[in-house]
Design a protein around this motif. Structure first.
Motif, PDB file in Angstrom:
ATOM      1  N   ILE A  17       1.104  -1.173  -0.056  1.00  0.00           N
ATOM      2  CA  ILE A  17      -0.021   0.080  -0.027  1.00  0.00           C
ATOM      3  C   ILE A  17       0.945   1.280  -0.095  1.00  0.00           C
ATOM      4  O   ILE A  17       1.729   1.352   0.814  1.00  0.00           O
ATOM      5  CB  ILE A  17      -0.905   0.064   1.159  1.00  0.00           C
ATOM      6  N   VAL A  18       0.650   1.965  -1.056  1.00  0.00           N
ATOM      7  CA  VAL A  18       1.472   3.442  -1.110  1.00  0.00           C
ATOM      8  C   VAL A  18       0.790   4.427  -0.885  1.00  0.00           C
ATOM      9  O   VAL A  18      -0.591   4.748  -1.140  1.00  0.00           O
ATOM     10  CB  VAL A  18       2.178   3.452  -2.538  1.00  0.00           C
ATOM     11  N   GLY A  19       1.340   5.245  -0.014  1.00  0.00           N
ATOM     12  CA  GLY A  19       0.350   6.702   0.273  1.00  0.00           C
ATOM     13  C   GLY A  19       1.259   7.117   1.501  1.00  0.00           C
ATOM     14  O   GLY A  19       1.899   6.723   2.501  1.00  0.00           O
ATOM     15  N   GLU A  20       0.920   8.574   1.853  1.00  0.00           N
ATOM     16  CA  GLU A  20       1.669   9.201   2.828  1.00  0.00           C
ATOM     17  C   GLU A  20       0.801   9.069   4.040  1.00  0.00           C
ATOM     18  O   GLU A  20       1.498   8.890   4.910  1.00  0.00           O
ATOM     19  CB  GLU A  20       1.368  10.983   2.290  1.00  0.00           C
ATOM     20  N   ASN A  21      -0.269   8.748   4.142  1.00  0.00           N
ATOM     21  CA  ASN A  21      -1.179   8.653   5.161  1.00  0.00           C
ATOM     22  C   ASN A  21      -2.068   7.559   5.100  1.00  0.00           C
ATOM     23  O   ASN A  21      -3.005   7.566   4.505  1.00  0.00           O
ATOM     24  CB  ASN A  21      -2.055   9.744   5.620  1.00  0.00           C
ATOM     25  N   ILE A  22      -1.697   6.336   6.134  1.00  0.00           N
ATOM     26  CA  ILE A  22      -2.431   5.220   5.706  1.00  0.00           C
ATOM     27  C   ILE A  22      -2.929   4.827   7.266  1.00  0.00           C
ATOM     28  O   ILE A  22      -2.230   4.715   8.358  1.00  0.00           O
ATOM     29  CB  ILE A  22      -1.477   3.883   5.150  1.00  0.00           C
ATOM     30  N   GLU A  23      -4.300   4.646   7.276  1.00  0.00           N
ATOM     31  CA  GLU A  23      -4.996   4.188   8.546  1.00  0.00           C
ATOM     32  C   GLU A  23      -5.646   3.039   8.477  1.00  0.00           C
ATOM     33  O   GLU A  23      -6.656   2.907   7.519  1.00  0.00           O
ATOM     34  CB  GLU A  23      -5.916   5.513   8.909  1.00  0.00           C
ATOM     35  N   HIS A  24      -5.796   2.139   9.424  1.00  0.00           N
ATOM     36  CA  HIS A  24      -6.438   0.839   9.343  1.00  0.00           C
ATOM     37  C   HIS A  24      -7.787   1.303   9.880  1.00  0.00           C
ATOM     38  O   HIS A  24      -8.004   1.917  11.095  1.00  0.00           O
ATOM     39  CB  HIS A  24      -5.956  -0.201  10.065  1.00  0.00           C
ATOM     40  N   ILE A  25      -8.974   1.150   9.180  1.00  0.00           N
ATOM     41  CA  ILE A  25     -10.407   1.566   9.812  1.00  0.00           C
ATOM     42  C   ILE A  25     -11.029   0.462  10.570  1.00  0.00           C
ATOM     43  O   ILE A  25     -11.522   0.571  11.618  1.00  0.00           O
ATOM     44  CB  ILE A  25     -11.482   2.129   8.835  1.00  0.00           C
ATOM     45  N   SER A  26     -10.978  -0.762   9.813  1.00  0.00           N
ATOM     46  CA  SER A  26     -11.586  -2.048  10.471  1.00  0.00           C
ATOM     47  C   SER A  26     -10.951  -3.275   9.838  1.00  0.00           C
ATOM     48  O   SER A  26     -10.258  -3.035   8.729  1.00  0.00           O
ATOM     49  CB  SER A  26     -12.973  -1.910  10.250  1.00  0.00           C
ATOM     50  N   GLY A  27     -11.112  -4.215  10.462  1.00  0.00           N
ATOM     51  CA  GLY A  27     -10.522  -5.702   9.954  1.00  0.00           C
ATOM     52  C   GLY A  27     -11.076  -6.712  10.682  1.00  0.00           C
ATOM     53  O   GLY A  27     -11.380  -6.922  12.160  1.00  0.00           O
ATOM     54  N   GLU A  28     -10.967  -7.675  10.059  1.00  0.00           N
ATOM     55  CA  GLU A  28     -11.484  -9.161  10.578  1.00  0.00           C
ATOM     56  C   GLU A  28     -10.772 -10.041   9.768  1.00  0.00           C
ATOM     57  O   GLU A  28     -10.443  -9.930   8.503  1.00  0.00           O
ATOM     58  CB  GLU A  28     -12.983  -9.353  10.825  1.00  0.00           C
ATOM     59  N   LEU A  45      -7.883   3.705   5.106  1.00  0.00           N
ATOM     60  CA  LEU A  45      -8.000   5.064   4.465  1.00  0.00           C
ATOM     61  C   LEU A  45      -6.647   5.296   4.082  1.00  0.00           C
ATOM     62  O   LEU A  45      -5.657   5.247   4.931  1.00  0.00           O
ATOM     63  CB  LEU A  45      -8.415   5.951   5.701  1.00  0.00           C
ATOM     64  N   VAL A  46      -6.392   5.545   2.567  1.00  0.00           N
ATOM     65  CA  VAL A  46      -5.072   6.009   2.329  1.00  0.00           C
ATOM     66  C   VAL A  46      -5.380   7.237   1.692  1.00  0.00           C
ATOM     67  O   VAL A  46      -6.064   7.522   0.400  1.00  0.00           O
ATOM     68  CB  VAL A  46      -4.850   4.885   1.169  1.00  0.00           C
TER      69      VAL A  46
END
Length: 80
Positions: A17-28, A45-46
């Motif tokens: 995943i390429v991006g300046e700001n990477i956030e994990h919102i949810s996962g399972e 969120l990228v």
């Protein structure tokens, strides 16, 4: 195995995943003991844009080898 799995998923995201700001919102995730696979579903969120990522990991050799056998972004299959 929990610590190893977290390390593996972190590595997958860092390398793919390429991006300046990477956030994990949810996962399972779901582990299938018969097929020795793990299905992972994440929303990230990228750089302000939301993506739904899903992939399947195949485990082999007593979990010493893990290989991604399918990868999708927003439902679209990505060739590996």
């Amino acid at each position: 195995m929990s610590e190893d799995y977290h390390k593996l998923t972190s590595e997958i995201f860092e390398k793919n995943i390429v991006g300046e700001n990477i956030e994990h919102i949810s996962g399972e995730y779901e582990f299938d003991g018969e097929k020795l696979t793990t299905s992972e579903y994440r929303e990230v969120l990228v750089d302000g844009e939301t993506y739904k990522i899903a992939y399947i990991i195949e485990h082999r050799d007593d979990f010493k080898i893990a290989e991604i056998i399918e990868f999708r972004v927003n439902g679209e299959k990505i060739d590996l």
